[in-house]
Design a protein around this motif. Structure first.
Motif, PDB file in Angstrom:
ATOM      1  N   THR A  39       0.934  -1.130   0.204  1.00 32.52           N
ATOM      2  CA  THR A  39      -0.078   0.001   0.030  1.00 32.52           C
ATOM      3  C   THR A  39       0.945   1.445   0.098  1.00 32.52           C
ATOM      4  O   THR A  39       0.404   2.411  -0.076  1.00 32.52           O
ATOM      5  CB  THR A  39      -0.831   0.169   1.498  1.00 32.52           C
ATOM      6  OG1 THR A  39      -0.236  -0.374   2.316  1.00 32.52           O
ATOM      7  CG2 THR A  39      -1.955  -1.057   1.135  1.00 32.52           C
ATOM      8  N   ASP A  40       2.268   1.051   0.027  1.00 30.63           N
ATOM      9  CA  ASP A  40       2.936   2.286  -0.217  1.00 30.63           C
ATOM     10  C   ASP A  40       4.228   2.148  -1.023  1.00 30.63           C
ATOM     11  O   ASP A  40       4.543   0.605  -0.998  1.00 30.63           O
ATOM     12  CB  ASP A  40       3.300   2.927   1.204  1.00 30.63           C
ATOM     13  CG  ASP A  40       4.009   2.094   2.284  1.00 30.63           C
ATOM     14  OD1 ASP A  40       4.300   0.823   1.693  1.00 30.63           O
ATOM     15  OD2 ASP A  40       4.085   2.473   3.406  1.00 30.63           O
ATOM     16  N   PRO A  93      -3.507   3.928  -3.916  1.00 30.52           N
ATOM     17  CA  PRO A  93      -3.790   2.698  -2.877  1.00 30.52           C
ATOM     18  C   PRO A  93      -3.084   1.673  -3.063  1.00 30.52           C
ATOM     19  O   PRO A  93      -2.411   1.255  -1.931  1.00 30.52           O
ATOM     20  CB  PRO A  93      -5.281   2.470  -3.023  1.00 30.52           C
ATOM     21  CG  PRO A  93      -5.941   3.470  -3.936  1.00 30.52           C
ATOM     22  CD  PRO A  93      -5.068   4.107  -4.859  1.00 30.52           C
ATOM     23  N   ASN A  94      -2.720   1.153  -4.267  1.00 31.74           N
ATOM     24  CA  ASN A  94      -1.546   0.142  -4.338  1.00 31.74           C
ATOM     25  C   ASN A  94      -0.785   0.914  -5.574  1.00 31.74           C
ATOM     26  O   ASN A  94      -0.872   0.657  -6.710  1.00 31.74           O
ATOM     27  CB  ASN A  94      -2.106  -0.957  -4.971  1.00 31.74           C
ATOM     28  CG  ASN A  94      -3.184  -1.721  -3.875  1.00 31.74           C
ATOM     29  OD1 ASN A  94      -4.416  -1.799  -4.095  1.00 31.74           O
ATOM     30  ND2 ASN A  94      -2.596  -2.075  -2.724  1.00 31.74           N
ATOM     31  N   VAL A 116      -4.360   7.791 -11.989  1.00 33.64           N
ATOM     32  CA  VAL A 116      -3.638   8.246 -10.920  1.00 33.64           C
ATOM     33  C   VAL A 116      -4.407   9.178 -10.110  1.00 33.64           C
ATOM     34  O   VAL A 116      -5.056  10.119 -10.380  1.00 33.64           O
ATOM     35  CB  VAL A 116      -2.435   9.385 -11.691  1.00 33.64           C
ATOM     36  CG1 VAL A 116      -1.659  10.293 -10.647  1.00 33.64           C
ATOM     37  CG2 VAL A 116      -1.441   8.758 -12.741  1.00 33.64           C
ATOM     38  N   ALA A 117      -4.359   8.794  -8.619  1.00 34.74           N
ATOM     39  CA  ALA A 117      -5.127   9.143  -7.726  1.00 34.74           C
ATOM     40  C   ALA A 117      -4.944  10.658  -7.474  1.00 34.74           C
ATOM     41  O   ALA A 117      -6.087  11.393  -7.418  1.00 34.74           O
ATOM     42  CB  ALA A 117      -5.074   8.394  -6.347  1.00 34.74           C
ATOM     43  N   GLN A 118      -3.962  11.306  -7.407  1.00 28.77           N
ATOM     44  CA  GLN A 118      -3.704  12.485  -7.109  1.00 28.77           C
ATOM     45  C   GLN A 118      -2.327  12.766  -7.509  1.00 28.77           C
ATOM     46  O   GLN A 118      -1.463  12.231  -8.057  1.00 28.77           O
ATOM     47  CB  GLN A 118      -3.843  12.923  -5.629  1.00 28.77           C
ATOM     48  CG  GLN A 118      -2.815  12.416  -4.914  1.00 28.77           C
ATOM     49  CD  GLN A 118      -3.067  12.001  -3.364  1.00 28.77           C
ATOM     50  OE1 GLN A 118      -4.117  11.819  -3.003  1.00 28.77           O
ATOM     51  NE2 GLN A 118      -2.430  13.047  -2.645  1.00 28.77           N
ATOM     52  N   THR A 119      -1.694  14.385  -7.471  1.00 31.45           N
ATOM     53  CA  THR A 119      -0.636  14.757  -8.126  1.00 31.45           C
ATOM     54  C   THR A 119       0.253  13.947  -7.146  1.00 31.45           C
ATOM     55  O   THR A 119       0.490  14.075  -5.945  1.00 31.45           O
ATOM     56  CB  THR A 119      -0.524  16.531  -8.004  1.00 31.45           C
ATOM     57  OG1 THR A 119      -1.515  16.845  -8.575  1.00 31.45           O
ATOM     58  CG2 THR A 119       0.708  16.639  -8.115  1.00 31.45           C
ATOM     59  N   CYS A 120       1.357  13.316  -8.172  1.00 30.97           N
ATOM     60  CA  CYS A 120       2.317  12.589  -7.322  1.00 30.97           C
ATOM     61  C   CYS A 120       3.344  12.048  -8.317  1.00 30.97           C
ATOM     62  O   CYS A 120       3.027  11.974  -9.439  1.00 30.97           O
ATOM     63  CB  CYS A 120       1.863  11.485  -6.394  1.00 30.97           C
ATOM     64  SG  CYS A 120       1.298  10.062  -7.307  1.00 30.97           S
TER      65      CYS A 120
ATOM     66  N   THR B  28     -11.783  -0.724  -9.730  1.00 35.32           N
ATOM     67  CA  THR B  28     -10.977  -1.012  -8.789  1.00 35.32           C
ATOM     68  C   THR B  28     -11.364  -1.784  -7.741  1.00 35.32           C
ATOM     69  O   THR B  28     -10.724  -2.486  -6.634  1.00 35.32           O
ATOM     70  CB  THR B  28     -10.368   0.327  -8.613  1.00 35.32           C
ATOM     71  OG1 THR B  28     -11.560   0.960  -7.894  1.00 35.32           O
ATOM     72  CG2 THR B  28      -9.742   1.116  -9.563  1.00 35.32           C
ATOM     73  N   GLY B  29     -12.821  -1.941  -7.316  1.00 34.43           N
ATOM     74  CA  GLY B  29     -13.344  -2.346  -6.258  1.00 34.43           C
ATOM     75  C   GLY B  29     -13.384  -1.249  -5.118  1.00 34.43           C
ATOM     76  O   GLY B  29     -13.678  -1.353  -4.128  1.00 34.43           O
TER      77      GLY B  29
END
Lengths: 148, 103
Positions: A39-40, A93-94, A116-120, B28-29
């Motif tokens: 997860t990280d 998240p993964n 891409v979940a957010q700026t990173c 994604t679930g």
């Protein structure tokens, strides 16, 4: 005598053919389950192994992605013997999004689109000769790729 | 879901650039529908590409690959007329396949 020898050769050939089968299965690309479930970023590298920075990997991502659900990523590696390419998105998240096995005869090049979940930073990790190399690039995301 | 992959393979020199577009929701679930129920995960986990009788690329994907995944790769020593086949397998055991001739 001669016939025996022939028979032996046949048998040996069959045995050799049989013993190659499990090898082929082993050579198949095994899913890096642990790294995929991490997860990280730390968890991913703990599972894959540590990677050193390299300027021989070209990672192309947009500077600004309007839609985080569809971010084009292109990776190519100039490192000889590149056998695997991993794509990581740090704040997902993964983080490990995709892993590619590059057999001999295929260029060390892949292009995919990821969420891409957010700026990173986005990481490209390359495995060559049993060693890991990495490079990264920050991508700004205006609309996150997780909410949909 | 046979025929769910559109593939183009174009030769330049002796390198074939393959572009594959797969139809898949890649859930994604983690998303919820309007009623607040979690939409179950449904994504492609494995992709295998073969050409001229040999594996040319294998991929292991997580749910972070975008919906209707796009994948491009390059085969060295390719010839016009060779076929490229791409297959995927998802977390529900569904499969998809597509084929194209290198031009």
């Amino acid at each position: 005598m001669n016939r025996n020898r022939r028979g032996f050769l046949k048998l040996a050939g069959a045995a050799a053919a049989l013993s190659m089968l499990p090898l082929k299965v082993l050579a198949d690309f095994v899913r890096p389950k642990e790294a995929m479930a991490a997860t990280d970023l730390k968890g991913v590298f703990a599972s894959l192994g540590n990677a050193q920075d390299s300027d021989q990997i070209r990672l192309e991502t947009p500077d600004i992605a309007e839609n985080g659900a569809v971010v084009p990523v292109t990776v190519s590696s100039a490192i000889p013997g590149t056998s695997k390419i991993y794509l990581l998105v740090e704040d997902n998240p993964n983080p490990l999004a995709a892993a590619y096995m590059i057999p001999e005869g295929t260029e060390a090049f892949v292009q995919t689109r990821v969420k891409v979940a957010q700026t990173c930073p986005i990481y490209a990790v390359v495995e060559a000769g049993g060693k890991l190399y990495k490079t990264s690039r920050e991508t700004k995301v205006t609309l996150g790729g997780c909410g949909g | 879901m046979a025929g769910s992959i559109r593939i183009r393979a174009r030769l330049s020199g002796d390198v074939a650039e393959v572009k594959a577009l797969m139809r898949h929701p890649m859930e994604t679930g983690r998303r919820k529908d309007s009623a607040g129920n979690t939409i179950p995960a449904h994504f492609i986990t494995e992709v295998t590409a073969t050409s001229a009788g040999k594996t040319v690329l294998q991929a292991q994907w997580g749910a972070a690959v975008s919906q209707n995944p796009f994948l491009s790769f390059r085969i060295k020593g390719a010839k016009a007329g060779d076929t490229v086949q791409v297959q995927w397998l998802d977390n529900k055991g569904e499969t998809g396949v597509g084929e194209a001739t290198i031009k």
